[in-house]
Scaffold this active site. Structure first.
Site, mmCIF file in Angstrom:
data_model
loop_
_atom_site.group_PDB
_atom_site.id
_atom_site.type_symbol
_atom_site.label_atom_id
_atom_site.label_comp_id
_atom_site.label_asym_id
_atom_site.label_seq_id
_atom_site.Cartn_x
_atom_site.Cartn_y
_atom_site.Cartn_z
ATOM 1 N N LYS C 291 0.848 -1.200 0.000
ATOM 2 C CA LYS C 291 0.000 0.000 0.000
ATOM 3 C C LYS C 291 0.883 1.251 0.000
ATOM 4 O O LYS C 291 0.493 2.303 -0.481
ATOM 5 C CB LYS C 291 -0.896 0.013 1.248
ATOM 6 C CG LYS C 291 -1.911 -1.120 1.285
ATOM 7 C CD LYS C 291 -2.581 -1.228 2.659
ATOM 8 C CE LYS C 291 -3.591 -2.373 2.708
ATOM 9 N NZ LYS C 291 -4.130 -2.577 4.076
ATOM 10 N N MET C 292 2.057 1.094 0.574
ATOM 11 C CA MET C 292 3.032 2.190 0.659
ATOM 12 C C MET C 292 4.349 1.651 0.132
ATOM 13 O O MET C 292 4.707 0.507 0.433
ATOM 14 C CB MET C 292 3.151 2.549 2.139
ATOM 15 C CG MET C 292 4.227 3.527 2.526
ATOM 16 S SD MET C 292 3.510 5.123 2.986
ATOM 17 C CE MET C 292 4.757 6.219 2.266
#
Lengths: 339, 339, 339, 339
Positions: C291-292
């Site tokens: 996600k990051m």
């Protein structure tokens, strides 16, 4: 209140003569009656009252890592024993359930791991729990099939979130699944933010496929009258919140919109009230809105819900005993659609 | 670590077949093994290990509303059963114990009361617990006598904080008192910040009296070599922290100053690490200092200590069984002074 | 890392020579660089980087009592100055905005009030803020009209949540409204859980009216490809989270589903990571999911978002200066539908 | 209260026209007036009132990582500008100050480091800050000398904790030291738990040395009448708490024991009230005891104190202006002993 009224209940000290059953210890907590122990024992008392009150519908709000934390069977047992009547939850919770239903697993790890390494290994972390990406992929394939199947059955119609979860449950075969158990036992599962989860991303894949076919439609608002109707038709309503967020808000707002107000409420959370956010807000605050009746029984237990809730369930089921049978006041009809 | 190493321990789901004993539920938590439930079961395992390790001295740090919350008897039982060897606590905790020892009580109330009214009624509030002022007054008179008595016995000498608590315990007659039980069982109670409590204010009254008489002297630093010596002479050291503050810091620092490092540590707290304060600091951080051995068993349970600790005690004493006997590795000599 | 590498950056002490501008103080925080002050200054640095990075789309997640707390104008100004590109929020946040848009107000009160009295007065409490019921009623009437109008315009079609918010914004006239400003400035507002708010209950009234008429349809899943498409087409993506919940999860999941991963992230929250819930989860954890990005700039500020965020905005806008102009990398087309 | 009384103060929205000074933003917070922003602006108002009230003695409670976090100069400036009159703190805080006074440093690091590696490198971690062991050793040598010097000067006498800190301050030469500045400016520093810090362990070394010599004696109780006397002689008393623990408790208890009750109180903390611990207890609770006057101005700001306090100081000093001069109501006499 007069001075002497404040001095009626001296704290009695907890005495541990092991082995104690969970409820025997909880009775000790009741005697002490203050701080965390007092709140926890009050939560058990309130849940017991909800279950013994034949007119009360019991709403369970689930959020957070309920399934990864190991509470899947506990929730299934509550459903099968009719100790909850309605579930309101997040998409993620039901995705976690579905992952295990298709053969996936959650794994115990450590919170202080190297996330860069996990990323390379395709292992997704939830605090100290891991899920391998392949289990998500397995779910994606299975859900895409299920979506196709539902879409064919409902062509031209939109589903409410509770119909969506019921149709998924109908198509899963794992008896240990929350979605399956709820389907079999006619316990509606509302997922007001269903889109905010893998369910939403699988929908994207499902809807984007090239060859023309029916597409699954979920109407964002369709479950509103259903859940409000449950509150309205039930003489009394009780709420148990594991965590907070949308599930808590949906139950409270339904109690308000149906002009009933909750009669019982238990919230287990680590969130704080001072931010003004809903998840940590006090149950006193809910009284001002009419979400909760002023005279309703209520307690907020400050703790990790996933550690605290099993103690409540163990204590209350011990009190009820093996012979206790409960039937929900309202009958739902998940299975009807099969007929 | 290879990928497969991360996937060895699938979360097993908690199954509640009531009635369960506390330890039966704790074993379920061990199987789930993650988040709060995992941490709590790890705390039980570590406390059990401390107690079965014949070379380990068990330090208990007590802070906060331990006695008002109803844990007085529980602590007394731990002392009498030799399940703790050394206590480090706050002045307030021992004042609460002494209030009950002289016939006072703590009373269950509600956190959302009118504090202005309580003030008028001379009722002091500790969250949802009340203490009437007259119980403090009763303590003041009794302690003033005790201080006179100690001062006469020790004229010209200064006491360490553990000698102070021992001498108080010797002069209390309540068998249910922590101070008394510790005196009888030779469990030293260190109160490094003894001055920051009613003990300090009574001292002011005691010392200010007009007619010349011996004054009780407590040397702020005198307990340092004593507690460090305990760490040094004990082959292994374990710590259980209820809350945080000075008691936790004193134990950790003693483990460091004695160049031992803790072998076992359990911290139960709601404090957070991000402020840089000691109370919420992680046990990993303690490793950098040498306060804790890198390979030491350790866990931090996020929860209200006064709710969580009884579960730990109930689970561990159930495991140990009625026949279990434990003798501390080190023998202390509270009673010697009587001889 | 060698020992000396750990010792390169001594903490420099904060010096307050008043009057200081907010950013002058923030530069002092940067010099100290640790604990809360360090994290807050890092948040400012990261937001500044996002804004100066011409390829970055800035997502703002809003949850909790943003409008009641007094941040409505601040958010509107961010929209009008193009300092945010996409908003993801809760139904409640936009309901609060709409209440003020139709002439309602939020009122400052005290958190320790009598909720029973408030209930009788029809005053709803959000911690220390009140909303009178009549302002909700005013909104209900206006929204029912708006729903009718949208339903007529979109007869036979379903809207995505961002289309829903755009159509509301188009029909509000208050220039100080977040919904209106976003409409005018082509900033999409996603409300993934739109149903969980007064928007849902008004829909119930709207849909239940007797005489046949078009009914507003919102497709729960329709916004998924839109927000994922934004992530996919944007070379870089940055996220600022006020609070947590569904808005944070939606942005993070979109970054994952679009196989991009966030390049920048700021989370301001009081939620804790230990429960396994999404709202308090660390940004390190998000790296494991993709996600990051592992190398992405990220910081989590532990604080009440509604107190902390204005400092960030004041500091960053001061750095940018009056002359700074920013255009979003991607152009959206809220207004197109008017043409 | 009538309904209309609840509706007198609509929340005004925060408007950020950069550049804003800190106090200009704080005035915006005052207009919004609710949640964290409201509490923070109230804290500034109360500190301003304390300083402008010529009869008020300002007590500052310091705990936690104040110096490592970079607030050493800020505290020194408060002392030198007479913006605090009395400090109550932990041993650790003053040890951190003394480390820098003898040439040591604190270093910025990361909270997710390898503590095993730090241990090997002899680097001690405080969340995201490091102190090298050699800086502690440097302190140990210097303090041992200082202890010898004090012991010679006070042979046969015991010191109170405030005399101890004054004598240390007298012997440090660093003008940027809190201990030195307090000595020079006659601001008493009470350290009720002085033993629970490196000060205690150095005392052990100091006292254990073989050759006969005077030993430094600190009387645990001797500072009690001194601090209570300050409260008693001061017409009004105000308290600012950074963190909690012993420093907060000592000030509150002194206000009670002196039968005055605080007139003003500001607490900045992340601790929670629900545990019953003192650090997180509400200021309402203090009213029941008489530690705080019922009508006293008070506010609790929920936040990391080390991030929040500089905003308060910057805002208040900006309001006071460069010309503002303040003299404490009571004159202390640290320097007298030099004469």
């Amino acid at each position: 209140m007069e001075r002497k009224d404040y001095l009626r209940n001296p704290v009695k000290h907890i005495k541990i003569n092991s082995p104690l059953t969970v409820d025997q210890l909880m009775q000790q907590f009741k005697n002490s009656g203050s701080l965390g122990a007092g709140r926890l024992s009050a939560a058990c008392d309130i849940y017991e009252k909800m279950l013994r009150d034949k007119e009360c519908t019991v709403f369970l709000a689930l959020s957070g890592a309920v399934v990864p934390a190991g509470m899947r069977t506990l929730i299934v047992d509550l459903i099968r024993k009719k100790l909850v009547d309605v579930i309101v939850t997040t998409g993620a919770c039901m995705v976690h359930d579905a992952i295990e239903a298709v053969g996936g697993h959650h794994y115990r790890a450590n919170w202080s791991v190297n996330d860069g390494e996990l990323y390379k290994y395709h292992l997704f972390r939830i605090y100290d729990i891991l899920v391998p990406e392949e289990d998500y992929v397995k779910l994606d394939f299975k859900l895409a099939e299920i979506y196709d199947s539902i879409a064919r059955e409902y062509e031209g119609k939109s589903l409410a979130s509770n119909e969506f979860s019921m149709e998924i449950g109908k198509r899963l075969t794992d008896e240990d699944s929350i979605l399956r158990a709820a389907y079999e036992e006619n316990v509606p599962i509302f997922i007001p933010a269903v889109r905010d989860s893998e369910f939403g991303f699988i929908h994207w894949l499902h809807a984007a496929q090239e060859k023309p076919k029916p597409v699954l439609l979920v109407d964002a608002f369709k479950d509103v009258p259903t859940i409000c109707g449950i509150c309205a038709r039930s003489p009394k309503n009780g709420m148990i919140v594991i965590g907070g967020g949308v599930p808590r808000n949906t139950i409270q707002s339904s109690a308000l919109a149906s002009k009933k107000g909750l009669d019982y409420a238990i919230v287990v959370t680590l969130d704080r009230p001072e931010t003004g956010g809903l998840s940590g807000s006090t149950l006193e605050e809910t009284v001002s809105w009419g979400k909760m009746k002023g005279e309703g029984d209520r307690v907020m237990v400050i703790g990790e819900a996933l550690m605290v809730f099993p103690f409540i369930v163990a204590s209350v089921t011990e009190r009820l005993g093996k012979e206790f049978k409960r039937a929900p006041f309202l009958q739902f009809q998940n299975q009807q659609t099969e007929g």
